[in-house]
Design an enzyme around this catalytic site. Structure first.
Site, PDB file in Angstrom:
ATOM      1  CB  ILE A 230      -0.373   1.761  -5.808  1.00  0.00           C
ATOM      2  CG1 ILE A 230      -1.699   1.019  -5.592  1.00  0.00           C
ATOM      3  CG2 ILE A 230       0.750   0.819  -6.174  1.00  0.00           C
ATOM      4  CD1 ILE A 230      -2.229   0.304  -6.839  1.00  0.00           C
ATOM      5  CB  CYS A 231      -0.420  -0.684  -1.844  1.00  0.00           C
ATOM      6  SG  CYS A 231      -0.770  -1.999  -0.661  1.00  0.00           S
ATOM      7  CB  ALA A 232       2.252   0.129   2.105  1.00  0.00           C
TER       8      ALA A 232
ATOM      9  CE1 TYR B   4      -4.438  -3.356   1.573  1.00  0.00           C
ATOM     10  CE2 TYR B   4      -3.863  -3.079   3.889  1.00  0.00           C
ATOM     11  CZ  TYR B   4      -4.417  -3.839   2.869  1.00  0.00           C
ATOM     12  OH  TYR B   4      -4.954  -5.072   3.145  1.00  0.00           O
TER      13      TYR B   4
ATOM     14  CB  SER C 175      -3.841   3.841  -6.355  1.00  0.00           C
ATOM     15  OG  SER C 175      -4.988   3.056  -6.625  1.00  0.00           O
TER      16      SER C 175
END
Length: 182
Positions: free
Chosen positions: A101-103, A122, A149
């Site tokens: 998720i994210c980075a 992200y 995500s």
């Protein structure tokens, strides 16, 4: 069913703790694994978390999924951990679950694991998702055995997607209802 969520200094706290909470509510065994050589790991917002185990003590042959929370520095620390990257690559080769998720999906991109797959991350990190189809606006994307995500605000959806894949949609929907997730 056993899952290892990896922690490195600078990890995004919401993405780690909310996912662990959701998975444990679903009776999924989750180990928080520190790659820092010590159990105490400091998040991006200076929240200190005690991992369950150090990386070198995990028997990955008994693990069904690797989860990578984001956070800029946390992702950088995970990206630089060659033994973790080796495990991620092996999981993908073995057809085991990998979620980021994210980075953190950038790690999967650098390892070539997103080639020809749909993925998200992200905003602004997309160029590092080497070979991925990044056209979907979805907050959580499943492609094969890889779940990606977008960021802190998508943590609940990310955790529930993991529950859905490991334990079924019915339980994921029940948790969503019980937790009053809109």
């Amino acid at each position: 069913m056993k899952v290892c969520l990896h922690l490195a200094d600078g990890f995004e706290e919401i993405e780690a703790i909310s996912v662990v909470d959701i998975l444990r509510r679903a009776d999924i065994e989750v180990e928080m694994v520190s790659i820092m050589g010590r159990k105490e790991v400091v998040g991006a917002h200076q929240i200190r978390v005690m991992a369950d185990v150090l990386f070198g003590y995990v028997d990955y042959s008994q693990v069904d999924m690797i989860i990578l929370p984001g956070g800029g520095q946390g992702t950088k620390n995970m990206d630089e951990h060659s033994a973790l990257n080796k495990q991620i690559t092996q999981f993908a080769a073995d057809g085991k679950w990998v979620a980021a998720i994210c980075a953190a999906p950038t790690i999967l991109g650098k390892l070539g694991l997103l080639e020809g797959k749909s993925a998200t991350c992200y905003p602004g990190c997309e160029p590092q998702l080497k070979g991925a189809d990044i056209t979907s606006p979805a907050s959580v994307i499943l492609d094969g055995k890889i779940i990606t995500s977008r960021g802190p605000g998508t943590s609940f959806a990310f955790g529930l997607k993991i529950v859905e894949m490991l334990k079924g949609l019915e339980l994921a929907n029940l948790l969503k209802e019980q937790m009053i997730i809109g």
